[in-house]
Design an enzyme around this catalytic site. Structure first.
Site, PDB file in Angstrom:
ATOM      1  N   LYS A   1     -12.277  -0.325  -0.098  1.00  0.00           N
ATOM      2  CA  LYS A   1     -11.510   0.517  -1.020  1.00  0.00           C
ATOM      3  C   LYS A   1     -12.238   0.552  -2.366  1.00  0.00           C
ATOM      4  O   LYS A   1     -13.224   1.270  -2.495  1.00  0.00           O
ATOM      5  CB  LYS A   1     -10.073   0.012  -1.101  1.00  0.00           C
ATOM      6  CG  LYS A   1      -9.389   0.049   0.282  1.00  0.00           C
ATOM      7  CD  LYS A   1      -7.958  -0.383   0.225  1.00  0.00           C
ATOM      8  CE  LYS A   1      -7.373  -0.683   1.588  1.00  0.00           C
ATOM      9  NZ  LYS A   1      -7.280   0.469   2.476  1.00  0.00           N
TER      10      LYS A   1
ATOM     11  N   SER B   1       0.801  -1.225   0.000  1.00  0.00           N
ATOM     12  CA  SER B   1       0.000   0.000   0.000  1.00  0.00           C
ATOM     13  C   SER B   1       0.837   1.280   0.000  1.00  0.00           C
ATOM     14  O   SER B   1       0.327   2.329  -0.370  1.00  0.00           O
ATOM     15  CB  SER B   1      -0.966  -0.003   1.169  1.00  0.00           C
ATOM     16  OG  SER B   1      -0.274  -0.152   2.382  1.00  0.00           O
TER      17      SER B   1
ATOM     18  N   HIS C   1      -5.486  -3.767  -1.677  1.00  0.00           N
ATOM     19  CA  HIS C   1      -5.310  -2.797  -2.761  1.00  0.00           C
ATOM     20  C   HIS C   1      -5.333  -3.449  -4.142  1.00  0.00           C
ATOM     21  O   HIS C   1      -5.122  -2.771  -5.148  1.00  0.00           O
ATOM     22  CB  HIS C   1      -4.019  -2.003  -2.566  1.00  0.00           C
ATOM     23  CG  HIS C   1      -4.149  -0.953  -1.513  1.00  0.00           C
ATOM     24  ND1 HIS C   1      -4.749   0.257  -1.748  1.00  0.00           N
ATOM     25  CD2 HIS C   1      -3.804  -0.960  -0.213  1.00  0.00           C
ATOM     26  CE1 HIS C   1      -4.742   0.978  -0.632  1.00  0.00           C
ATOM     27  NE2 HIS C   1      -4.175   0.259   0.321  1.00  0.00           N
TER      28      HIS C   1
HETATM   29  N1  PMP Z   1      -4.660  -4.737   4.329  1.00  0.00           N
HETATM   30  C1  PMP Z   1      -4.014  -3.823   3.596  1.00  0.00           C
HETATM   31  C2  PMP Z   1      -2.841  -4.243   2.767  1.00  0.00           C
HETATM   32  C3  PMP Z   1      -4.454  -2.478   3.597  1.00  0.00           C
HETATM   33  O1  PMP Z   1      -3.827  -1.552   2.862  1.00  0.00           O
HETATM   34  C4  PMP Z   1      -5.567  -2.124   4.369  1.00  0.00           C
HETATM   35  C5  PMP Z   1      -6.105  -0.703   4.424  1.00  0.00           C
HETATM   36  N2  PMP Z   1      -5.175   0.269   4.654  1.00  0.00           N
HETATM   37  C6  PMP Z   1      -6.209  -3.106   5.121  1.00  0.00           C
HETATM   38  C7  PMP Z   1      -5.735  -4.404   5.070  1.00  0.00           C
HETATM   39  C8  PMP Z   1      -7.387  -2.790   5.967  1.00  0.00           C
HETATM   40  O2  PMP Z   1      -8.536  -2.742   5.209  1.00  0.00           O
HETATM   41  P1  PMP Z   1      -9.859  -2.058   5.775  1.00  0.00           P
HETATM   42  O3  PMP Z   1      -9.760  -0.599   5.507  1.00  0.00           O
HETATM   43  O4  PMP Z   1     -10.952  -2.757   5.062  1.00  0.00           O
HETATM   44  O5  PMP Z   1      -9.864  -2.357   7.254  1.00  0.00           O
END
Ligand code: PMP
Length: 408
Positions: A254, A195, A223
């Site tokens: 997302k 990310s 992502h």
């Molecule tokens: N895993 C990854 C790789 C992420 O980038 C994110 C969000 N930043 C999450 C999990 C968490 O997802 P959520 O916003 O649905 O809690």
């Protein structure tokens, strides 16, 4: 008579905040008074946003809004219970069945967020007899999931299959007892798309190593969901690895445009998570509107392929233009394009100046990234027009010259 003054037992928090401010690491919240979208009203100002994860523009898609409203009318505002007590609605089950079909897996279980999916699944399926092998740049929720597990863990160099093989060979040689006793499960965990840098995990090579050692692969496609693979099915589809990755975690927060996470895999994986995964057992399920809008999103992704096409066209153009202007965009291969500026002070100043120029690009600084790799993290979406991207690029060019980040 006033309240007698006593020493504040939380006074140290003020000191910590002061230290953050001094090091330019303190980040105030910006407040949005419009809907999410390519142009938002932030802190009372209209700006082009390059900071959301709304890859396909689904947060405000008319079909999504309609699905949510209809679910509220029919089923109310909240679910009223955890899934295992009285909080499983037909909508939750329909969403999971649709996701399983979409992902080409036997079963799917949804969680309240991607974060809770990771902290739910990892400690549920691993324990003292197992080993977790983790990419050094995995997301915080994978790291927290590992912390909640009793399994020992080893870390390999970021996106480096040779390092993975080396670390794994050594761990297997030593074994559970130092004498080569085999592990019950070896779980190799990686983000599908990282990310902060926007690079894609080398999944084919990871799967190869896993198969050599009889390990299971766990990929967090937060992502990659809605971004990579056919109709946005994720990194496994992108690389044609269907059937060779045991656990795929996805997010509904997302590209899917709403909120939630899910775990896609076997029927027994789903069944054991229902019995044991703590966020599933101890936290209330999604409100009906959330489940209904997520369900609609999965349909839209398959029925409106032009959204993902537009996302990638915008991505290619924006990346190419940033490089042409002289910015360092790192190793990104996806719509996440970091503009790496180095120290946090310059980066925060850059972000603030961009904002004054009508562009919202968030600064990402230590500890989220290394101290000298501070950056503006940009994400273009399918909802950005050419004109918006041109305006944003012109602002990057102006601020880049003004702060001496680019020359020429
Ligand atoms: N895993 C990854 C790789 C992420 O980038 C994110 C969000 N930043 C999450 C999990 C968490 O997802 P959520 O916003 O649905 O809690």
């Amino acid at each position: 008579m006033g309240i007698p003054s006593r020493p504040d037992p939380l006074a140290f928090l003020g000191d910590e905040l002061g230290a953050l401010r001094e090091r330019h690491l303190y980040r105030p919240l910006r407040v949005m008074s419009s809907a999410q979208g390519p142009i938002v009203s932030l802190d009372g100002r209209q700006v082009i946003s390059l900071s959301s994860n709304d890859y396909l523009g689904l947060t405000h898609h008319p079909r999504m809004k309609r699905a949510a409203i209809e679910a509220v009318e029919r089923f109310g505002a909240g679910s009223g219970a955890v899934r295992t007590i009285a909080g499983t609605m037909t909508l939750h089950e329909e969403l999971e069945a649709e996701l399983a079909r979409f992902k080409h897996t036997r079963a799917v279980l949804t969680f309240q967020s991607g974060f809770t999916a990771n902290t739910g699944v990892i400690p549920t399926i691993t324990g003292e007899t197992d080993l977790i092998v983790s990419d050094e740049l995995n997301h915080a929720s994978i790291i927290d999931g590992m912390r909640l597990s009793k399994a020992p863990r080893v870390v390999y160099k970021h996106a480096d299959p040779a390092s993975l093989r080396e670390v794994l060979a050594e761990a297997v040689r030593r074994g559970r007892d130092g004498q080569g006793e085999p592990y019950r499960l070896i779980l190799i965990a990686t983000d599908g798309v990282f990310s902060m840098d926007g690079d894609i995990a080398p999944l084919p090579a990871i799967v190869e190593v896993a198969e050599e050692y009889g390990a299971a692969v766990f990929v967090d496609d937060a992502h990659a969901s809605g971004v990579l693979g056919k109709d946005g099915r994720g990194s496994v589809s992108h690389f044609g690895l269907e059937g060779r990755v045991a656990i795929q975690v996805g997010t509904l927060s997302k590209a899917v445009g709403v909120l939630g996470g899910y775990v896609a895999g076997s029927q027994s994986l789903r069944d054991i998570l229902i019995q044991r995964a703590r966020p599933f057992l101890f936290s209330t399920s999604h409100p009906p509107a959330v489940a209904a809008a997520c369900l609609e999103a999965i349909r839209i992704m398959q029925e409106e392929p032009e959204l993902i096409e537009r996302l990638w066209a915008n991505t290619r153009r924006f990346k190419a233009e940033l490089s042409r202007l002289g910015f360092d965009t790192g190793r990104s291969e996806t719509p996440i394009t970091p503009v790496i500026l180095g120290d946090s002070e310059t980066t925060i100043r850059f972000s603030n100046r961009l904002f004054e120029e009508g562009v919202f690009g968030t600064s990402v600084v230590f500890p989220t990234v290394a101290l000298d790799r501070a950056r503006i993290r940009t994400i273009v979406t399918a909802a950005h027009t050419d004109e918006m991207l041109d305006q944003a690029l012109a602002a990057f060019d102006r601020v880049g010259h003004e702060l001496g980040v680019i020359r020429g």
